[in-house]
Scaffold this motif. Sequence first.
Motif, PDB file in Angstrom:
ATOM      1  N   UNK A   1       8.654   2.993  14.771  1.00 28.49           N
ATOM      2  CA  UNK A   1       7.535   2.750  13.851  1.00 28.49           C
ATOM      3  C   UNK A   1       7.782   1.455  13.090  1.00 28.49           C
ATOM      4  N   UNK A   2       6.794   0.582  13.130  1.00 30.55           N
ATOM      5  CA  UNK A   2       6.865  -0.639  12.319  1.00 30.55           C
ATOM      6  C   UNK A   2       5.687  -0.601  11.345  1.00 30.55           C
ATOM      7  N   UNK A   3       5.990  -0.832  10.080  1.00 31.81           N
ATOM      8  CA  UNK A   3       4.935  -0.824   9.071  1.00 31.81           C
ATOM      9  C   UNK A   3       4.730  -2.243   8.541  1.00 31.81           C
ATOM     10  N   UNK A   4       3.480  -2.649   8.460  1.00 35.19           N
ATOM     11  CA  UNK A   4       3.172  -3.946   7.855  1.00 35.19           C
ATOM     12  C   UNK A   4       2.710  -3.659   6.429  1.00 35.19           C
ATOM     13  N   UNK A   5       3.555  -4.005   5.480  1.00 36.24           N
ATOM     14  CA  UNK A   5       3.253  -3.729   4.069  1.00 36.24           C
ATOM     15  C   UNK A   5       2.178  -4.696   3.577  1.00 36.24           C
ATOM     16  N   UNK A   6       1.498  -4.336   2.501  1.00 31.61           N
ATOM     17  CA  UNK A   6       0.555  -5.313   1.934  1.00 31.61           C
ATOM     18  C   UNK A   6       1.322  -6.533   1.449  1.00 31.61           C
ATOM     19  N   UNK A   7       0.812  -7.705   1.756  1.00 32.24           N
ATOM     20  CA  UNK A   7       1.492  -8.931   1.336  1.00 32.24           C
ATOM     21  C   UNK A   7       1.159  -9.234  -0.121  1.00 32.24           C
ATOM     22  N   UNK A   8       2.179  -9.656  -0.849  1.00 33.12           N
ATOM     23  CA  UNK A   8       1.993  -9.940  -2.271  1.00 33.12           C
ATOM     24  C   UNK A   8       1.313 -11.292  -2.453  1.00 33.12           C
TER      25      UNK A   8
ATOM     26  N   UNK B   1       1.913   0.892  11.538  1.00 29.66           N
ATOM     27  CA  UNK B   1       1.161   1.502  10.437  1.00 29.66           C
ATOM     28  C   UNK B   1       0.864   0.459   9.373  1.00 29.66           C
ATOM     29  N   UNK B   2      -0.105   0.762   8.525  1.00 34.92           N
ATOM     30  CA  UNK B   2      -0.356  -0.085   7.364  1.00 34.92           C
ATOM     31  C   UNK B   2      -0.661   0.790   6.172  1.00 34.92           C
ATOM     32  N   UNK B   3      -0.511   0.243   5.004  1.00 34.78           N
ATOM     33  CA  UNK B   3      -0.734   0.989   3.768  1.00 34.78           C
ATOM     34  C   UNK B   3      -1.140  -0.012   2.697  1.00 34.78           C
TER      35      UNK B   3
ATOM     36  N   UNK C   1       5.763  -5.040  -1.618  1.00 28.15           N
ATOM     37  CA  UNK C   1       7.173  -5.325  -1.904  1.00 28.15           C
ATOM     38  C   UNK C   1       7.409  -6.833  -2.015  1.00 28.15           C
ATOM     39  N   UNK C   2       8.316  -7.222  -2.880  1.00 24.58           N
ATOM     40  CA  UNK C   2       8.623  -8.655  -3.024  1.00 24.58           C
ATOM     41  C   UNK C   2      10.102  -8.952  -2.796  1.00 24.58           C
ATOM     42  N   UNK C   3      10.900  -7.908  -2.565  1.00 24.47           N
ATOM     43  CA  UNK C   3      12.308  -8.118  -2.227  1.00 24.47           C
ATOM     44  C   UNK C   3      12.672  -7.136  -1.105  1.00 24.47           C
ATOM     45  N   UNK C   4      13.825  -7.356  -0.490  1.00 28.89           N
ATOM     46  CA  UNK C   4      14.262  -6.439   0.566  1.00 28.89           C
ATOM     47  C   UNK C   4      14.481  -5.033   0.005  1.00 28.89           C
ATOM     48  N   UNK C   5      14.946  -4.972  -1.241  1.00 21.91           N
ATOM     49  CA  UNK C   5      15.160  -3.662  -1.871  1.00 21.91           C
ATOM     50  C   UNK C   5      13.822  -2.936  -2.044  1.00 21.91           C
ATOM     51  N   UNK C   6      12.820  -3.667  -2.484  1.00 20.38           N
ATOM     52  CA  UNK C   6      11.495  -3.057  -2.654  1.00 20.38           C
ATOM     53  C   UNK C   6      10.900  -2.671  -1.304  1.00 20.38           C
ATOM     54  N   UNK C   7      11.198  -3.459  -0.274  1.00 25.22           N
ATOM     55  CA  UNK C   7      10.710  -3.130   1.075  1.00 25.22           C
ATOM     56  C   UNK C   7      11.338  -1.818   1.547  1.00 25.22           C
ATOM     57  N   UNK C   8      12.602  -1.623   1.205  1.00 21.75           N
ATOM     58  CA  UNK C   8      13.286  -0.381   1.563  1.00 21.75           C
ATOM     59  C   UNK C   8      12.633   0.799   0.837  1.00 21.75           C
ATOM     60  N   UNK C   9      12.316   0.602  -0.443  1.00 21.17           N
ATOM     61  CA  UNK C   9      11.652   1.666  -1.215  1.00 21.17           C
ATOM     62  C   UNK C   9      10.260   1.959  -0.647  1.00 21.17           C
ATOM     63  N   UNK C  10       9.568   0.908  -0.296  1.00 25.96           N
ATOM     64  CA  UNK C  10       8.229   1.060   0.302  1.00 25.96           C
ATOM     65  C   UNK C  10       8.342   1.911   1.570  1.00 25.96           C
ATOM     66  N   UNK C  11       9.329   1.588   2.420  1.00 26.95           N
ATOM     67  CA  UNK C  11       9.489   2.302   3.690  1.00 26.95           C
ATOM     68  C   UNK C  11       9.836   3.769   3.446  1.00 26.95           C
ATOM     69  N   UNK C  12      10.721   4.007   2.497  1.00 27.89           N
ATOM     70  CA  UNK C  12      11.145   5.388   2.217  1.00 27.89           C
ATOM     71  C   UNK C  12       9.977   6.225   1.695  1.00 27.89           C
ATOM     72  N   UNK C  13       9.003   5.557   1.080  1.00 28.34           N
ATOM     73  CA  UNK C  13       7.851   6.287   0.528  1.00 28.34           C
ATOM     74  C   UNK C  13       6.823   6.639   1.596  1.00 28.34           C
ATOM     75  N   UNK C  14       6.954   6.080   2.791  1.00 28.22           N
ATOM     76  CA  UNK C  14       6.001   6.362   3.877  1.00 28.22           C
ATOM     77  C   UNK C  14       6.438   7.650   4.564  1.00 28.22           C
ATOM     78  N   UNK C  15       6.094   8.773   3.979  1.00 28.14           N
ATOM     79  CA  UNK C  15       6.661  10.036   4.454  1.00 28.14           C
ATOM     80  C   UNK C  15       6.072  10.508   5.783  1.00 28.14           C
ATOM     81  N   UNK C  16       4.854  10.124   6.089  1.00 31.33           N
ATOM     82  CA  UNK C  16       4.246  10.586   7.340  1.00 31.33           C
ATOM     83  C   UNK C  16       4.901   9.960   8.561  1.00 31.33           C
ATOM     84  N   UNK C  17       4.982   8.665   8.539  1.00 35.56           N
ATOM     85  CA  UNK C  17       5.570   7.923   9.650  1.00 35.56           C
ATOM     86  C   UNK C  17       6.583   6.972   9.033  1.00 35.56           C
ATOM     87  N   UNK C  18       7.770   7.464   8.742  1.00 37.93           N
ATOM     88  CA  UNK C  18       8.748   6.603   8.072  1.00 37.93           C
ATOM     89  C   UNK C  18       9.159   5.485   9.017  1.00 37.93           C
ATOM     90  N   UNK C  19       8.884   4.241   8.642  1.00 35.09           N
ATOM     91  CA  UNK C  19       9.126   3.148   9.585  1.00 35.09           C
ATOM     92  C   UNK C  19      10.605   2.749   9.666  1.00 35.09           C
TER      93      UNK C  19
END
Lengths: 383, 366
Positions: free
Chosen positions: B33-40, B81-83, B89-107
């Motif tokens: 699963x690859x998720x494309x997060x919203x770009x800041x 996936x997209x959300x 996210x604006x840092x790698x740490x925030x990207x990790x948090x974003x991914x962990x929050x995607x409970x349906x399809x954790x990327x």
Amino acid sequence: MSKSQEKIAAFAFGVVFVIVLIVLAISFPNPTPFQYTTFRIILALAAGGVAVMIPGFLNFKVATWLRAGGALAVFAIVYFKSPAQLTGVNVSDASAPRQISIALHRPGADAECPRLPASAQIKITRVQDGSAFPPLNIVAGCKATLAVSASTTGLAKLALTGASPYELLKPDATYQLDTTSWEPSVTDTPRMHLLVTLFSYTGQCENLQRVFDTFQTILRSKAQSLRSLFATTDHRYDYLSSVNVIPTGQTLNMSPAEIRTYWQDNGALEILSGLCIGRPDGDVMRSSIFSGPLSGSLPEPLVADLKISETEFATTRDIYTAAMLYALAREAQSRELEQDIVISYLSRAHDVAFQIKGDTGKALVVAIEASLTIAGAPTNLSQ
Amino acid sequence: MTRMFLGRFKFLSLLLLLFNPIAAFAFDPRQVVISVAPFAAGTVGNEEVGKRTSTILNLQIWQTLRIPTTPEGRNTKGVVTWDFDSRPPTTFLEAERYAAAQTDQEPAIVLWGRAWHYGSGVIVESFLSIRPGDVSKPYGSDLLSAKLSDGTTFSVGIPRRQIDFEPIILKSEIMPELSEPAGLKLYKSSKGDETEGFVGDYFKALEQGPDSAKVVLPNGTQGWIRLPSLSRERSEVVDFSGGIVRILRSDWSGATQLFQRVATNAHAPTAVKVDSYLYLAIAAANSGGDPAPWLRKAYDLNPYSKTILEYLCMDQLRQLAQRTSDKQDQEARIRALTELVRQGKPLYSANDPWFVSLKKYLQLAD
């Protein structure tokens, strides 16, 4: 001893101590409350002694509890009426408390509260006599209040205890006791140079503030992502999380020697300043990057002319990144960190600098390769 | 699975599912699963640009997905996936948090970034996080393995897990009318003008063409979506991200196609090119080819990398493990390996577990 001899002795005592007090008054223009009280008693005694030889009769009465005559009356007048007050010096408030607010902060214009641990205390000692004030607890992560008397003057030095990993950025700095606020800087990376100090850019370009804000965000983004360039499982790189961009909110107006001193005193990795130059084919930002002794074989400052255009954004970003990694490698070397850490920074810097076009890119590549040789990087692995 | 059908307000998913039926959406280790997060927005006012960028990249990556040709790859599926509801996210740490929050399809992979106004245009910075997951055995840590005669096993995997790409200049003509994938029109045929509404929050591809894709919706409706400008404006961000998905699905030939595009892209940063050569070496080694030429190219780009040194050693170890060569050849390989470890010593820490194991195997003293 005859009566006349007593008078002469009392007079001599009075004269001697009046002279001594004149000397003391010149030597201690701002006495502490204790000194002032001592001087007042001796002055009163001396005045009483001198009064012995003055003819006439004097009666002195304080409310209903004191009645004195002659020399004793002079003593009472001098002691209770505080003649020093008549000079306009507000000595009667000498023992009244005054507060000095202490706000510890991270370096830079943002003045961020560092959130020190609850065990942290500030110890304050007078520079003049080494006497110490009672230790102060830190409240709200970074604040403390020192109570002193209004007449307290001189200099004090601070020390932090129980504040690990934080330390004072300038432990030898002194602070005026006759002010009402101190703002000492603290750092959690003592003896390291990890701050990118950003002075405001100047010039006549139309969108100067927006360009400056963009540069600041690029730098911040790079600084924040430095840790991610290296293996997360290797905790030797964890200190990179402390690399930070500190805007000063001022323009750089220092001589090269002053910049070096500033670099040394403020734990700077790099000091950046810039000038925006309007040109017919588009604005150009001339950035100067000072790295102090970390500049190695790079020119000091490293000057880069960066055209403000979307096609040049990558080059702009890469120059800052490569320069930051190069400075980090030199900083790691200066602290005698492991050889592979130094080489890994230079290796990353090499990756980035390699694709920067123009003289700045060439200068960076040459400096990085020279540093790789000094660091002992292998030149040709047999395959 | 249920949450996916709650609509765009909750969690939106765009899916390519070419093997399993839609009903098999529960967590599956063989699903990449690859998720494309919203770009800041890098600057105020760029929020819509950030969202549009995210949509474009999302659909472009989706276009790179395909059924792997290898037997092990056929049992896998790729999901994009997209959300748009989450904070960008604006840092790698925030990207990790974003991914962990995607409970349906954790990327396993997150593409994120920010869009800027700079000069007279808009540029986009993109970052890719390849999550390790289980710390004891990080995801993708054994893409290349060698089991030696004494039972010792060595492996190498994802060269870098946090990647930053060169900024992309966003061209305004790319899909100006589209703000999110759900807004794509569903056409009845690949060429005609007749439509059947919009694709909605969830759709899967049945067939990928150069400028269009045949899709099926959850209610069984089939149709075509058209993405003509997207396929012509594909950046190395998309090729690299798609290549990683293919590598993780053991699609070696597919990965080779995409990573070759990255390696020859003048716009790609050196570090990304180096990674691409290493992935090309992995693909070559796993499909019976010779990884050495790719490793040589990676080494030529950066001769000071510990990771490349590991891969060079790994190539020797793999050949040692094959045991097809004679004793003399084996001894020559051991000597070459020993020399590599000795010469490369400044590049790794004395405590580096991989090299400690290798030195132990080679019976080398520190």
